[in-house]
Write a protein that holds these residues in place. Sequence first.
Motif, PDB file in Angstrom:
ATOM      1  N   VAL A  20      -0.998 -78.075  54.555  1.00 44.24           N
ATOM      2  CA  VAL A  20      -0.688 -76.553  54.558  1.00 44.24           C
ATOM      3  C   VAL A  20      -1.732 -75.708  53.482  1.00 44.24           C
ATOM      4  O   VAL A  20      -1.831 -76.218  52.351  1.00 44.24           O
ATOM      5  CB  VAL A  20       0.758 -76.317  54.099  1.00 44.24           C
ATOM      6  CG1 VAL A  20       1.074 -74.688  53.681  1.00 44.24           C
ATOM      7  CG2 VAL A  20       1.804 -76.755  55.055  1.00 44.24           C
ATOM      8  N   LYS A  21      -2.445 -74.655  54.095  1.00 47.27           N
ATOM      9  CA  LYS A  21      -3.170 -73.922  53.312  1.00 47.27           C
ATOM     10  C   LYS A  21      -2.575 -72.836  52.600  1.00 47.27           C
ATOM     11  O   LYS A  21      -3.304 -72.314  51.612  1.00 47.27           O
ATOM     12  CB  LYS A  21      -4.453 -73.504  54.362  1.00 47.27           C
ATOM     13  CG  LYS A  21      -5.227 -74.619  54.949  1.00 47.27           C
ATOM     14  CD  LYS A  21      -6.333 -74.135  55.547  1.00 47.27           C
ATOM     15  CE  LYS A  21      -7.174 -74.794  56.262  1.00 47.27           C
ATOM     16  NZ  LYS A  21      -6.534 -75.266  57.743  1.00 47.27           N
ATOM     17  N   SER A  22      -1.482 -72.187  52.909  1.00 50.74           N
ATOM     18  CA  SER A  22      -0.863 -71.202  52.335  1.00 50.74           C
ATOM     19  C   SER A  22      -0.764 -71.153  50.848  1.00 50.74           C
ATOM     20  O   SER A  22      -0.069 -71.957  50.377  1.00 50.74           O
ATOM     21  CB  SER A  22       0.454 -70.981  53.128  1.00 50.74           C
ATOM     22  OG  SER A  22       1.299 -69.578  52.531  1.00 50.74           O
ATOM     23  N   PRO A  23      -1.371 -69.996  50.046  1.00 51.69           N
ATOM     24  CA  PRO A  23      -1.460 -70.384  48.796  1.00 51.69           C
ATOM     25  C   PRO A  23       0.032 -69.848  48.271  1.00 51.69           C
ATOM     26  O   PRO A  23       0.528 -70.483  47.100  1.00 51.69           O
ATOM     27  CB  PRO A  23      -2.356 -69.099  48.154  1.00 51.69           C
ATOM     28  CG  PRO A  23      -2.571 -68.144  49.581  1.00 51.69           C
ATOM     29  CD  PRO A  23      -2.371 -69.124  50.610  1.00 51.69           C
ATOM     30  N   ILE A  24       1.002 -69.118  49.057  1.00 51.18           N
ATOM     31  CA  ILE A  24       2.230 -68.781  48.792  1.00 51.18           C
ATOM     32  C   ILE A  24       3.075 -70.007  48.771  1.00 51.18           C
ATOM     33  O   ILE A  24       3.686 -70.153  47.748  1.00 51.18           O
ATOM     34  CB  ILE A  24       2.744 -67.654  49.661  1.00 51.18           C
ATOM     35  CG1 ILE A  24       1.922 -66.473  49.543  1.00 51.18           C
ATOM     36  CG2 ILE A  24       4.267 -67.249  49.222  1.00 51.18           C
ATOM     37  CD1 ILE A  24       1.794 -65.754  48.187  1.00 51.18           C
ATOM     38  N   ALA A  29       6.223 -74.096  45.803  1.00 52.17           N
ATOM     39  CA  ALA A  29       6.530 -75.706  45.778  1.00 52.17           C
ATOM     40  C   ALA A  29       6.881 -76.041  44.426  1.00 52.17           C
ATOM     41  O   ALA A  29       8.031 -76.799  44.013  1.00 52.17           O
ATOM     42  CB  ALA A  29       5.727 -76.690  46.293  1.00 52.17           C
ATOM     43  N   PRO A  30       6.085 -75.933  43.298  1.00 50.82           N
ATOM     44  CA  PRO A  30       6.353 -76.666  42.018  1.00 50.82           C
ATOM     45  C   PRO A  30       7.546 -76.052  41.299  1.00 50.82           C
ATOM     46  O   PRO A  30       8.221 -76.702  40.390  1.00 50.82           O
ATOM     47  CB  PRO A  30       5.033 -76.536  41.334  1.00 50.82           C
ATOM     48  CG  PRO A  30       3.771 -76.070  42.108  1.00 50.82           C
ATOM     49  CD  PRO A  30       4.741 -75.511  43.521  1.00 50.82           C
ATOM     50  N   GLU A  34      13.978 -74.328  40.162  1.00 51.02           N
ATOM     51  CA  GLU A  34      14.255 -73.187  39.735  1.00 51.02           C
ATOM     52  C   GLU A  34      14.736 -71.904  40.753  1.00 51.02           C
ATOM     53  O   GLU A  34      15.863 -71.290  40.764  1.00 51.02           O
ATOM     54  CB  GLU A  34      13.262 -72.337  39.118  1.00 51.02           C
ATOM     55  CG  GLU A  34      12.899 -73.219  37.496  1.00 51.02           C
ATOM     56  CD  GLU A  34      12.099 -74.353  37.729  1.00 51.02           C
ATOM     57  OE1 GLU A  34      11.903 -75.336  36.934  1.00 51.02           O
ATOM     58  OE2 GLU A  34      11.637 -74.586  38.988  1.00 51.02           O
ATOM     59  N   ILE A  35      13.807 -71.637  42.100  1.00 49.54           N
ATOM     60  CA  ILE A  35      14.251 -71.112  43.009  1.00 49.54           C
ATOM     61  C   ILE A  35      15.495 -71.396  43.704  1.00 49.54           C
ATOM     62  O   ILE A  35      16.249 -70.471  43.991  1.00 49.54           O
ATOM     63  CB  ILE A  35      12.964 -71.015  44.023  1.00 49.54           C
ATOM     64  CG1 ILE A  35      11.725 -70.569  43.445  1.00 49.54           C
ATOM     65  CG2 ILE A  35      13.424 -70.193  45.237  1.00 49.54           C
ATOM     66  CD1 ILE A  35      10.483 -70.658  44.152  1.00 49.54           C
ATOM     67  N   LYS A  36      15.772 -72.609  43.868  1.00 49.38           N
ATOM     68  CA  LYS A  36      16.883 -73.233  44.644  1.00 49.38           C
ATOM     69  C   LYS A  36      18.263 -72.604  43.737  1.00 49.38           C
ATOM     70  O   LYS A  36      19.072 -72.476  44.211  1.00 49.38           O
ATOM     71  CB  LYS A  36      16.916 -74.541  44.586  1.00 49.38           C
ATOM     72  CG  LYS A  36      17.921 -75.256  45.560  1.00 49.38           C
ATOM     73  CD  LYS A  36      17.872 -76.677  45.784  1.00 49.38           C
ATOM     74  CE  LYS A  36      18.927 -77.498  46.332  1.00 49.38           C
ATOM     75  NZ  LYS A  36      19.127 -78.937  46.510  1.00 49.38           N
ATOM     76  N   MET A  37      18.038 -72.823  42.501  1.00 46.99           N
ATOM     77  CA  MET A  37      19.215 -72.412  41.492  1.00 46.99           C
ATOM     78  C   MET A  37      19.457 -70.879  41.592  1.00 46.99           C
ATOM     79  O   MET A  37      20.632 -70.469  41.753  1.00 46.99           O
ATOM     80  CB  MET A  37      18.798 -72.576  40.072  1.00 46.99           C
ATOM     81  CG  MET A  37      19.980 -72.438  39.211  1.00 46.99           C
ATOM     82  SD  MET A  37      19.382 -72.949  37.687  1.00 46.99           S
ATOM     83  CE  MET A  37      19.234 -74.706  37.828  1.00 46.99           C
ATOM     84  N   ILE A  38      18.321 -70.174  41.650  1.00 52.96           N
ATOM     85  CA  ILE A  38      18.539 -68.765  41.926  1.00 52.96           C
ATOM     86  C   ILE A  38      19.413 -68.358  43.419  1.00 52.96           C
ATOM     87  O   ILE A  38      20.235 -67.604  43.292  1.00 52.96           O
ATOM     88  CB  ILE A  38      17.334 -67.852  41.688  1.00 52.96           C
ATOM     89  CG1 ILE A  38      16.920 -67.958  40.320  1.00 52.96           C
ATOM     90  CG2 ILE A  38      17.416 -66.388  42.232  1.00 52.96           C
ATOM     91  CD1 ILE A  38      15.532 -67.491  40.099  1.00 52.96           C
ATOM     92  N   VAL A  39      18.832 -68.979  44.387  1.00 49.73           N
ATOM     93  CA  VAL A  39      19.204 -68.948  45.869  1.00 49.73           C
ATOM     94  C   VAL A  39      20.611 -69.438  45.746  1.00 49.73           C
ATOM     95  O   VAL A  39      21.403 -68.602  46.592  1.00 49.73           O
ATOM     96  CB  VAL A  39      18.503 -69.576  46.818  1.00 49.73           C
ATOM     97  CG1 VAL A  39      19.114 -69.501  48.069  1.00 49.73           C
ATOM     98  CG2 VAL A  39      17.079 -69.036  46.976  1.00 49.73           C
ATOM     99  N   ARG A  40      21.209 -70.385  44.985  1.00 49.03           N
ATOM    100  CA  ARG A  40      22.472 -70.833  45.136  1.00 49.03           C
ATOM    101  C   ARG A  40      23.548 -69.639  44.258  1.00 49.03           C
ATOM    102  O   ARG A  40      24.491 -69.319  44.858  1.00 49.03           O
ATOM    103  CB  ARG A  40      22.603 -72.009  44.559  1.00 49.03           C
ATOM    104  CG  ARG A  40      23.939 -72.835  44.565  1.00 49.03           C
ATOM    105  CD  ARG A  40      24.045 -74.107  44.232  1.00 49.03           C
ATOM    106  NE  ARG A  40      23.309 -75.019  45.245  1.00 49.03           N
ATOM    107  CZ  ARG A  40      23.261 -76.095  45.350  1.00 49.03           C
ATOM    108  NH1 ARG A  40      23.620 -77.010  44.338  1.00 49.03           N
ATOM    109  NH2 ARG A  40      22.873 -76.733  46.595  1.00 49.03           N
ATOM    110  N   GLN A 113       9.640 -80.896  51.372  1.00 47.18           N
ATOM    111  CA  GLN A 113       9.338 -82.139  51.166  1.00 47.18           C
ATOM    112  C   GLN A 113       8.277 -82.779  51.956  1.00 47.18           C
ATOM    113  O   GLN A 113       7.646 -83.662  51.785  1.00 47.18           O
ATOM    114  CB  GLN A 113      10.901 -82.811  51.613  1.00 47.18           C
ATOM    115  CG  GLN A 113      12.111 -82.664  50.466  1.00 47.18           C
ATOM    116  CD  GLN A 113      13.305 -83.203  50.708  1.00 47.18           C
ATOM    117  OE1 GLN A 113      13.296 -83.853  51.914  1.00 47.18           O
ATOM    118  NE2 GLN A 113      14.246 -83.417  50.151  1.00 47.18           N
ATOM    119  N   GLY A 114       8.342 -82.195  53.533  1.00 51.86           N
ATOM    120  CA  GLY A 114       7.345 -82.773  54.422  1.00 51.86           C
ATOM    121  C   GLY A 114       6.048 -82.138  53.901  1.00 51.86           C
ATOM    122  O   GLY A 114       5.037 -82.963  54.212  1.00 51.86           O
ATOM    123  N   THR A 115       6.036 -81.220  53.278  1.00 50.13           N
ATOM    124  CA  THR A 115       4.397 -80.733  52.806  1.00 50.13           C
ATOM    125  C   THR A 115       3.963 -81.810  51.870  1.00 50.13           C
ATOM    126  O   THR A 115       2.731 -82.013  51.420  1.00 50.13           O
ATOM    127  CB  THR A 115       4.556 -79.343  52.186  1.00 50.13           C
ATOM    128  OG1 THR A 115       5.270 -79.188  50.952  1.00 50.13           O
ATOM    129  CG2 THR A 115       4.891 -78.268  53.163  1.00 50.13           C
TER     130      THR A 115
END
Length: 222
Positions: A20-24, A29-30, A34-40, A113-115
Motif C-alpha cells: 500500500v502506497k497511501s501515506p494516510i 497503522a503505527p 490508540e485509535i481503536k481505543m478511541i473508536v471503542r 493486519q494484511g498490510t
Amino acid sequence: MVQMVKMMINFAPGVFINNVKSPILNYIAPFWKEIKMIVRLFFHDEFLPQSDFLRFLAKYACDQNLAERKLCADFIFAVCGFDREQFDYTLLPVILSHDPAGSSSKTAEHYLQGTQSGKFRKYDYGRVKNLLIYNSPEPPDYNLANITIPIALFYATGDWLIDTVDVKRLYRILPNVVDIYEVPLPKFNHVDFVWTKDAPKLVYERVLKLINAENPNNITLV
C-alpha cells in the motif's frame, strides 16, 4: 453455492495489500491501538461512521465553490491516489453524504493486519487466542487455489491502496483468471472505478463484454 456464480469481476482486488502506497494508511497503522481505543469508547467500535459532522461538511465546507471542493477532494486523493483530471467535483457533496459509511473496528484492524503480514488470512487474535480458535499460533491462510470460478481482475497503476505487484501476485495464484486488465490511464486511482468521468469507456465497456460472453473461459479481449 459456487455453481450459482458464473464469473467474478474484481475492481482493484484487495487481497494482498502489503505494498500500500497511501501515506494516510501508513501513518495510521503505527497508532492503531490508540485509535481503536478511541473508536471503542466514543463510537461503539464503529470506524469512520457517517455522522452529522460529515453531512455538515458536505453541505457547507465542500460545496460552496470549486476551490473548497478541490480541497476536500484532496483528502480522498491522499488515501486513494491523485487523479484530479478525472474527478467530477460536482459529485463531492453526494459522495460525502454516503462515504465513509462506517465499518467495524475489527474489519479495519483485519485490513491493517494484511498490510503488515503480506498474507490473505483470517483475523489474527494474537498467539494465545489463535491457539484456542485455530489450533495454531498463526491464523490460517485462505486457500485461493480452491477458487475455480472464472475471475477477471481490473487494476490501475495510480491506485495507492492496491499495488500492481500485489494484483499480479494474486493473478499467479488464482487457477482460473479469464482476464487481467490494467486501466490505460497512469493516474487512475482506487475510487475512479466508480467516480471517474471516463469509467464507462475505460472500464465498463470491457466489463459488459465479459458479462455478455457466452463462455468467459474462451473470451478474446483487445
